[in-house]
Scaffold this active site. Structure first.
Site, short mmCIF file in Angstrom:
data_model
loop_
_atom_site.label_atom_id
_atom_site.label_comp_id
_atom_site.label_asym_id
_atom_site.label_seq_id
_atom_site.Cartn_x
_atom_site.Cartn_y
_atom_site.Cartn_z
CB THR A 47 -0.72 0.18 1.01
OG1 THR A 47 -1.36 1.55 1.00
CG2 THR A 47 -0.30 0.01 2.92
CG ASP B 39 -2.17 5.36 2.29
OD1 ASP B 39 -1.95 5.58 1.27
OD2 ASP B 39 -3.91 4.47 2.38
NE ARG C 259 -0.61 32.20 -7.76
CZ ARG C 259 -0.45 32.11 -9.02
NH1 ARG C 259 -0.23 31.11 -9.10
NH2 ARG C 259 -0.80 33.31 -10.11
NE ARG D 104 -4.03 30.32 -8.32
CZ ARG D 104 -4.33 31.39 -7.99
NH1 ARG D 104 -4.10 31.75 -7.56
NH2 ARG D 104 -3.65 32.58 -8.81
CB THR E 280 -0.56 11.30 -10.29
OG1 THR E 280 0.34 12.03 -8.86
CG2 THR E 280 -0.35 11.81 -11.13
O1 F6P Z 1 -4.96 2.26 -1.35
C1 F6P Z 1 -4.47 2.91 -1.13
C2 F6P Z 1 -5.04 4.78 -0.78
O2 F6P Z 1 -4.44 4.98 -1.85
C3 F6P Z 1 -5.09 5.19 -0.41
O3 F6P Z 1 -4.23 6.51 -0.14
C4 F6P Z 1 -6.23 6.85 -0.41
O4 F6P Z 1 -7.08 7.25 0.08
C5 F6P Z 1 -7.37 5.66 -1.55
O5 F6P Z 1 -5.80 4.66 -1.47
C6 F6P Z 1 -7.81 5.87 -2.64
O6 F6P Z 1 -8.76 4.01 -3.25
P1 F6P Z 1 -8.86 4.68 -5.09
O7 F6P Z 1 -8.48 4.26 -5.15
O8 F6P Z 1 -10.47 3.81 -4.36
O9 F6P Z 1 -10.23 5.96 -4.48
#
Ligand code: F6P
Length: 339
Positions: free
Chosen positions: A124, A126, A161, A264, A271
């Site tokens: 992940t 994350d 900015r 901004r 990505t």
């Molecule tokens: O897999 C983790 C993650 O990229 C998170 O950081 C994010 O909140 C989520 O998945 C987004 O999920 P989806 O691709 O289902 O919108």
């Protein structure tokens, strides 16, 4: 043995490197492999295909997952666990290798408890899977976010900015803190540490009055405001995922209003999950893949491959599922020292 392989949850760079390593090492052990399409969904539906060394030729540098993935958890679906057991019996699958984040690992724990031979590997962007120092995909996401912050710096300086850069991270701020430190962010907002918007605005005003004419504020998409300070929580989408961009947009509006500085927002969104994996992620994925195939061959079950220090270890899935690995205090302190 006949081994099934699946990737579940959100995709990330490095999954194909991991699949390749499992297939190569599994073949060396003399096992045959099948891939399930779209995570647990494919196991429930019996949607699978043979995986040989030929299938994984050339996939090492490719992003995404050649198996497909889905946010689907059989234990949350009526009859899902029984359907998985039925497919495994029908297809004569002796063990599963399951690559996923917390949700996928949770399902794996349930299946392991039902007697399925189960070895998992954490992925992940994350980086919040408990029990491992790193999950596959995190390093690539941090590289992408760092490059984006570098680029935003120069345009922020040209225009005097405030730039809000929103990165992924629903429950934890690993990407925000790592890329924020590497990219020289002036403030980092993460879920672990709820923010006070008035305090952030005051610090920006002080910066711009005293020594700076531009600022970079990195925001994890799941950052939350301290109770009673800003009445806004980022909405969640269909699978409980957070809607990218909501918190970044809101913080931009609030900071512009409170400071009067031209502000901004840049939303990095998916990505961070796409494209080619870094060398570090390819290496980690390859090590996890070989370790997972070795573990199945050795008859291990209910375990997850983990990076602990410099070593790959096996940890009990029961200790991992349902727990979140937050950004530790000392790393947060480093970020704050460098504002
Ligand atoms: O897999 C983790 C993650 O990229 C998170 O950081 C994010 O909140 C989520 O998945 C987004 O999920 P989806 O691709 O289902 O919108």
């Amino acid at each position: 043995m006949r081994i099934g392989l699946l990737t579940g949850g959100g995709d990330c760079p490095g999954l194909n490197a991991l699949i390749r390593a499992v297939v190569k090492q599994g073949s060396i052990h003399g096992h045959s492999l099948v891939g399930f399409r779209h995570g647990w969904r494919g196991v429930v539906d019996g949607d699978l295909f043979p995986l040989t060394r030929d299938h994984v030729r050339g996939v090492l540098p490719l992003g995404g997952t050649m198996l497909g993935t889905a946010r689907f958890h059989p234990h949350e679906d009526n009859g899902g666990i029984d359907a998985v057991l039925e497919t495994l019996k029908h297809e004569h699958i002796d063990a599963l290798i399951c690559v996923g984040g917390d949700g996928t690992l949770h399902a794996a724990g349930k299946l392991a408890a039902a007697g399925v031979g189960m070895v998992c590997a954490p992925k992940t962007i994350d980086n919040d899977v408990w029990g491992t120092d790193r999950s596959v995909g995190f390093d690539t996401a941090v590289s992408i976010a760092t490059e984006a912050i570098d680029r935003v710096h120069t345009t922020a300086e040209s225009h005097d900015r405030v730039m809000v850069v929103e990165v992924m991270g629903h429950h934890v701020g690993w990407i925000a803190v790592a890329a924020g430190i590497a990219g020289g962010a002036d403030m980092i907002l993460i879920p672990e540490d709820p923010f006070d918007i008035d305090d952030i605005a005051a610090r920006l005003r002080h910066r711009h009055r005293s020594y700076a004419s531009s600022s970079i504020v990195v925001v994890a998409e799941g950052a939350t405001a301290r109770p009673g300070t800003l009445d806004f929580v980022a909405p969640e989408g269909p699978y409980g995922s957070i809607v990218a961009g909501a918190m970044g947009e809101r913080i931009k509006i609030e900071l512009q209003e409170r400071t009067g500085f031209d502000t901004r927002v840049t939303i990095l969104g998916h990505t961070q999950r796409g494209g080619t994996p870094t060398a570090t992620d390819r290496l980690l994925a390859s090590r996890f893949g070989v370790a997972a195939a070795d573990a199945v061959d050795a008859g291990a079950t209910s375990v997850m491959t983990a990076l602990v220090g410099d070593e790959i270890k096996l940890v009990d899935i029961a200790e991992v599922a349902g727990r979140l690995k937050e950004v530790p205090e000392d790393l947060r302190r480093v970020a704050e020292s460098l504002y």
